[in-house]
Design a protein around this motif. Structure first.
Motif: not given
Ligand code: ATP
Ligand code: MG
Length: 642
Positions: A256-257, A259-260
């Motif tokens: 995952t990115s 972010t959290t």
């Molecule tokens: P981590 O889970 O490690 O904190 P991350 O959640 O940023 O990182 P990703 O799986 O890359 O990792 O991102 C998914 C998240 O991105 C979603 O849960 C949401 O919060 C956000 N997201 C993605 N696309 C959208 C969208 N179209 N609208 C709103 N939020 C979005």
């Protein structure tokens, strides 16, 4: 919040769209039959016995007993259909070098590397880590791994040695594929030395396969371990007989990115994932044989796995892949690329749209963007202001904007409009993808009333879902499934509300929801209100601890113009603006003008780091942070503001 603006599909678009009305309803009536129909778009070597086996909840299994090869579906199938000469990739390097690769050429490279990997000792189930920029070789490597059943994990080429080491060690990879160096904002920077540092002492790494990219001189070289890509491929046969793999054979691990918090390595498998990726690429992006499709995500992000690699290639698409920074050597680089290749579908991220907005509409106006017919957005909620800007100034008012909500965990889009069917509302990802079921619920599991924030959950298994967290199944269960174990639902970790039409509005991360005097407020809603002010380019809203109200709202904003003398006046204006847009309770108590905001490498605002600052906490995980100076700048502004 819910906008009155409604953008129905343009009639001419609707008339030619791949997916017409009724699909969502038909899928909802019998999701398994629907997904079986989509799986049948692929080439199976052995048909499945059951569409879905969810006896081992929360790990559902799809198309059990079925066998297929992902690379055969993405390549050989198109050659067999006489489409070998179709361009698969228009690749453009950051310095401006270009390569055009047909499906036949891509196939040959993949076959050679499949043999090459076998020569290096890679067997089905072994892990291969790719630490590469966006190169043709990166695409070749993912397909070659799929071809021999190796589990691939792509690591963003900009990550540090530590971040790479964590992923190589976590996956237990036997081979790491990297480049000698890479181009980054106009500069050639060394990569191989970073890899050497990252894998030092990791005995499971048997080989480092090196792609020549920057012609780095005096490359550090470990004889016996390090192998040149071009040497390896040269000695391999151009044809490779592919075996088939079980539908549940692992295909890739994506982190995952971050972010959290600390990234999780999600495991995706073969049959269900490819079905979900392939169909949604075809349906949501209205993929046509003569499209020139461009998804701008780095190949290491889940977005590109599904909507550059497996989805588009399985559909035989012609794509643009671009190596470098969108702003190098100038802010119009993306638009120049759209013009040059006649890009028809452009899939981007809100962060980039907001960056373009800072330059003003004259930026896209300087290019011929008339080839575009569909736009997409992913990564964060897109602020309605940014949506409208993209629609008008990039899409010329004629292109549907497909806002796709999904996650590394979901594998492919789960909430998104059907561009020929769904009336769009700026800022909403609209409705569940056909065959997917979501709900917005409170902590007890009851659906919230229209407009009321709650937890976004997925209420039924879907084919692209991750099966586990690599090496930590317990974390998989705890993070996503334990909270609604009774109902068997998946907790997405995002807050959301639905409007009276059932449209989903993502409010932000559950952890970022603000609680002011008992009112639950979404960070995205407040940020969108701020971004709709003519002077604000970007905003991050966090709740700082407050003795009286529980939390007080602090808004960090980047102005479109340079920070100026009337920043105090601006704070007053913004408070009034938010009060009219959202309500008096949502007025930020404090407004801090900053020059930059901390973001992940994939461009998402890391609110938790800003919140830590306002709460006087430190020590949050910053391994995914793109630029530490941004956080330092926020810290300075915060200290000065206090
Ligand atoms: P981590 O889970 O490690 O904190 P991350 O959640 O940023 O990182 P990703 O799986 O890359 O990792 O991102 C998914 C998240 O991105 C979603 O849960 C949401 O919060 C956000 N997201 C993605 N696309 C959208 C969208 N179209 N609208 C709103 N939020 C979005
Ligand atoms: Mg996440």
């Amino acid at each position: 919040m819910p906008d009155d603006d409604l953008y129905p599909p343009p009639p001419a678009f609707a008339a030619q769209a791949n997916v017409g009305p009724g699909t969502r309803e038909r899928a909802a009536a019998d999701p398994q039959a629907f997904w079986a129909e989509q799986a049948a778009r692929l080439q199976w070597d052995r048909p499945w016995d059951d569409v879905l086996d969810d006896s081992a909840w929360p790990t559902a299994q799809w198309f059990t007993g079925g066998r297929l090869n992902v690379a055969v579906n993405c390549l050989d199938r198109h050659l067999a259909a006489g489409r070998g000469d179709v361009v698969a990739l228009h690749w453009e390097g950051e310095p401006g070098d270009r390569r055009t690769v047909t499906y036949a050429q891509l196939h040959e490279q993949v076959c050679r590397l499949a043999h090459g990997l076998i020569e290096l000792g890679v067997r089905a189930g072994d892990r291969v880590v790719l630490y590469l920029p966006v190169l043709v070789e990166t695409v070749v490597a993912t397909m070659a791994c799929a071809r021999i059943g190796a589990v691939v994990s792509l690591v963003f080429g900009g990550f540090s040695a530590d971040a790479l080491r964590f992923r190589v060690a976590d996956t237990g990879a036997t081979v790491v594929v990297a480049s000698d160096g890479q181009f980054r904002r106009g500069q050639a920077v060394p990569v191989k030395s970073v890899v050497d540092e990252a894998v030092a002492g990791l005995d499971h790494v048997e080989h480092v396969l090196v792609v020549r990219r920057t012609d780095e001189q005096d490359l550090p070289w470990t004889a016996g371990r390090d192998v040149w890509w071009h040497d390896l491929l040269e000695r391999q046969p151009a044809q490779h007989e592919a075996a088939s793999f079980d539908a549940e054979h692992p295909l890739f691990i994506v982190y995952t990115s971050g972010t959290t918090g600390r990234p999780k390595g999600l495991v995706h498998t073969t049959g269900g994932y490819l079905t979900h990726a392939s169909w949604t690429h075809w349906a949501l992006f209205d993929a046509k044989p003569d499209d020139v499709y461009w998804c701008q995500a780095d190949l290491a992000w889940v977005t590109a796995h599904t909507y550059v690699l497996y989805g588009p290639l399985s559909n035989g698409a012609t794509q643009v892949v671009y190596e470098g920074s969108p702003l190098t050597p100038h802010a119009g680089r993306h638009f120049e690329v759209v013009e040059r290749y006649g890009v028809t579908v452009y899939y981007t991220a809100p962060t980039l749209v907001r960056t373009f907005m800072k330059h003003g509409p004259q930026l896209p106006a300087g290019y011929d963007l008339s080839s575009l017919r569909l736009l997409g957005s992913v990564g964060e909620a897109i602020n309605p202001e940014a949506w409208r800007w993209l629609h008008e100034h990039v899409g010329g008012g004629r292109c549907p904007v497909v806002d796709t909500w999904w996650q590394s965990e979901t594998g492919a889009a789960v909430v998104a409009p059907l561009p020929g069917v769904t009336p769009l509302k700026p800022g909403s990802a609209t409705l569940p993808v056909p065959g997917c079921a979501v709900a917005v619920v409170d902590d007890a599991g009851a659906e919230t009333a229209p407009g009321v924030e709650g937890n976004l959950v997925i209420t039924a298994p879907w084919p692209g879902m991750a099966r586990t967290v690599w090496g930590d199944h317990e974390r998989f269960v705890r993070s996503y499934w334990a909270p609604y174990a009774e109902q068997g639902w998946y907790l997405a970790g995002d807050s959301a509300s639905r409007d009276a039409d059932g449209y989903v509005w993502i409010g932000g991360r559950i952890d970022d929801v603000l609680n002011v005097s008992g009112h639950r407020l979404s960070s995205i809603e407040l940020e969108s209100a701020l971004v709709s002010h003519p002077r604000v380019a970007e905003a991050a809203v966090v709740g700082a601890p407050d003795d009286v109200t529980g939390q007080r709202i602090v808004a960090f904003v980047i102005t479109r113009d340079a920070p100026g003398a009337d920043d105090a006046g601006l704070a007053e204006q913004l408070r009034a603006h938010v009060a009219t847009r959202v309500g008096a309770v949502a007025k930020p108590r404090e407004v801090v003008v900053v020059s930059d905001l901390p973001k992940t490498r994939s461009g998402k605002i890391m609110r938790r780091l800003v919140a830590d600052l306002t709460a006087g906490r430190g020590g949050g995980d910053i391994t995914s942070l793109t630029d530490p100076t941004a956080l330092a700048a926020v810290e300075r502004a915060w200290t000065a503001h206090r």
